[in-house]
Scaffold this active site. Sequence first.
Site, PDB file in Angstrom:
ATOM      1  N   ASN A  13      16.565  30.243  52.016  1.00  0.00           N
ATOM      2  CA  ASN A  13      16.996  29.524  53.216  1.00  0.00           C
ATOM      3  C   ASN A  13      17.891  30.454  54.019  1.00  0.00           C
ATOM      4  O   ASN A  13      19.012  30.756  53.611  1.00  0.00           O
ATOM      5  CB  ASN A  13      17.778  28.265  52.772  1.00  0.00           C
ATOM      6  CG  ASN A  13      18.428  27.552  53.938  1.00  0.00           C
ATOM      7  OD1 ASN A  13      18.109  27.801  55.096  1.00  0.00           O
ATOM      8  ND2 ASN A  13      19.357  26.654  53.627  1.00  0.00           N
ATOM      9  N   LYS A  15      19.202  29.942  56.878  1.00  0.00           N
ATOM     10  CA  LYS A  15      20.208  29.228  57.683  1.00  0.00           C
ATOM     11  C   LYS A  15      20.245  29.782  59.113  1.00  0.00           C
ATOM     12  O   LYS A  15      19.221  30.158  59.646  1.00  0.00           O
ATOM     13  CB  LYS A  15      21.580  29.306  57.010  1.00  0.00           C
ATOM     14  CG  LYS A  15      21.532  28.902  55.539  1.00  0.00           C
ATOM     15  CD  LYS A  15      22.882  28.641  54.964  1.00  0.00           C
ATOM     16  CE  LYS A  15      22.755  28.395  53.470  1.00  0.00           C
ATOM     17  NZ  LYS A  15      23.928  27.815  52.872  1.00  0.00           N
ATOM     18  N   HIS A  98      19.091  19.034  53.726  1.00  0.00           N
ATOM     19  CA  HIS A  98      20.061  20.012  53.206  1.00  0.00           C
ATOM     20  C   HIS A  98      21.476  19.460  53.415  1.00  0.00           C
ATOM     21  O   HIS A  98      21.752  18.808  54.419  1.00  0.00           O
ATOM     22  CB  HIS A  98      19.888  21.352  53.929  1.00  0.00           C
ATOM     23  CG  HIS A  98      20.656  22.464  53.286  1.00  0.00           C
ATOM     24  ND1 HIS A  98      22.009  22.622  53.472  1.00  0.00           N
ATOM     25  CD2 HIS A  98      20.265  23.453  52.447  1.00  0.00           C
ATOM     26  CE1 HIS A  98      22.416  23.674  52.773  1.00  0.00           C
ATOM     27  NE2 HIS A  98      21.376  24.194  52.142  1.00  0.00           N
ATOM     28  N   GLU A 100      24.118  20.752  54.367  1.00  0.00           N
ATOM     29  CA  GLU A 100      24.788  21.141  55.615  1.00  0.00           C
ATOM     30  C   GLU A 100      24.330  20.250  56.763  1.00  0.00           C
ATOM     31  O   GLU A 100      25.096  19.960  57.677  1.00  0.00           O
ATOM     32  CB  GLU A 100      24.514  22.632  55.911  1.00  0.00           C
ATOM     33  CG  GLU A 100      25.328  23.519  54.973  1.00  0.00           C
ATOM     34  CD  GLU A 100      24.745  24.892  54.720  1.00  0.00           C
ATOM     35  OE1 GLU A 100      23.801  25.302  55.424  1.00  0.00           O
ATOM     36  OE2 GLU A 100      25.217  25.560  53.781  1.00  0.00           O
ATOM     37  N   GLU A 170      21.031  20.529  44.731  1.00  0.00           N
ATOM     38  CA  GLU A 170      22.040  21.458  45.225  1.00  0.00           C
ATOM     39  C   GLU A 170      23.409  20.783  45.211  1.00  0.00           C
ATOM     40  O   GLU A 170      23.756  20.063  46.160  1.00  0.00           O
ATOM     41  CB  GLU A 170      21.700  21.871  46.659  1.00  0.00           C
ATOM     42  CG  GLU A 170      20.370  22.577  46.777  1.00  0.00           C
ATOM     43  CD  GLU A 170      20.360  23.540  47.951  1.00  0.00           C
ATOM     44  OE1 GLU A 170      20.110  24.721  47.713  1.00  0.00           O
ATOM     45  OE2 GLU A 170      20.632  23.112  49.078  1.00  0.00           O
ATOM     46  N   GLY A 176      27.176  28.178  48.766  1.00  0.00           N
ATOM     47  CA  GLY A 176      27.906  29.176  49.531  1.00  0.00           C
ATOM     48  C   GLY A 176      29.342  29.386  49.060  1.00  0.00           C
ATOM     49  O   GLY A 176      30.139  30.013  49.746  1.00  0.00           O
ATOM     50  N   SER A 216      24.619  29.043  45.051  1.00  0.00           N
ATOM     51  CA  SER A 216      25.119  30.363  44.630  1.00  0.00           C
ATOM     52  C   SER A 216      24.239  31.043  43.585  1.00  0.00           C
ATOM     53  O   SER A 216      24.737  31.697  42.655  1.00  0.00           O
ATOM     54  CB  SER A 216      26.578  30.261  44.151  1.00  0.00           C
ATOM     55  OG  SER A 216      27.393  29.779  45.195  1.00  0.00           O
TER      56      SER A 216
END
Length: 252
Positions: A13, A15, A98, A100, A170, A176, A216
């Site tokens: 991904n 991003k 996702h 985010e 996730e 991250g 990660s």
Amino acid sequence: MNLMLRRPLIAGNWKMYKTVSEAVNTARELVGYAASASVDIMIAPPFTALASVAEIVSGTPVALGAQNLHWKDEGAYTGEISPVMLTDAGCQYVIIGHSERRQFFGETDDTVNAKIRAALAHKLIPVFCVGETEMQRESRETFSVLDKQMVKGLEGVPFNSESHLVVAYEPVWAIGTGKTATTDQIQEVHAFLRSLIDKRLDNPLAKSVRILYGGSVKPENASEIMNMPDVDGALVGGASLSAATFDRIIHF
Ligand code: PEP
């Protein structure tokens, strides 16, 4: 991992990183590495680079994915991208829900559900993301949160012999941050998700749903994670931005 039913998938991904030329260069380098990989590979560049990257990866083992979509085919939805546009641009996969997007862009279980249905209707493979926050884990809500995300996200989703689904676990606190869930934590959640899928999709297709871990993942931990029995691959953010680093993950 059941290799007979589920070939591992390693998805990158990207991003909101990379201009078109940067994306093309990374994709070109990755295609070189991917030839010798024995896993399925997908990269999800930003929308602006999809068409150009599609030309690079077409006919190679690297599949193209998008990072989001709108559930309508077309319409007055300024700033949105439809499933029709994604398939036209060469996408086979689309990341949906996702964290985010849930955290910063108002994505809800209902919009996730609409997007999964739209993706499947257009033969795009949804990479359906679920995961708990650190606070939810600390208050022992991990399984109830995941149960709700899964049940609502898959509500009324029609599955037939042509449907493909990928679920990505996730944990939000591992994305991250450099913090990776332990292999015990990952295995425990993946086994739980697998049982939910078996219950929800009461047919042989359930066995073909791949469950990826994301949070990660890097070359140093990829092999340990990928070797857990219920892990069918990885969704990789930061470590997918460099083709050389991603290569070490696809060759875990
Ligand atoms: C992600 O964005 O899905 C992700 C897992 O990011 P990272 O690998 O950087 O934690």
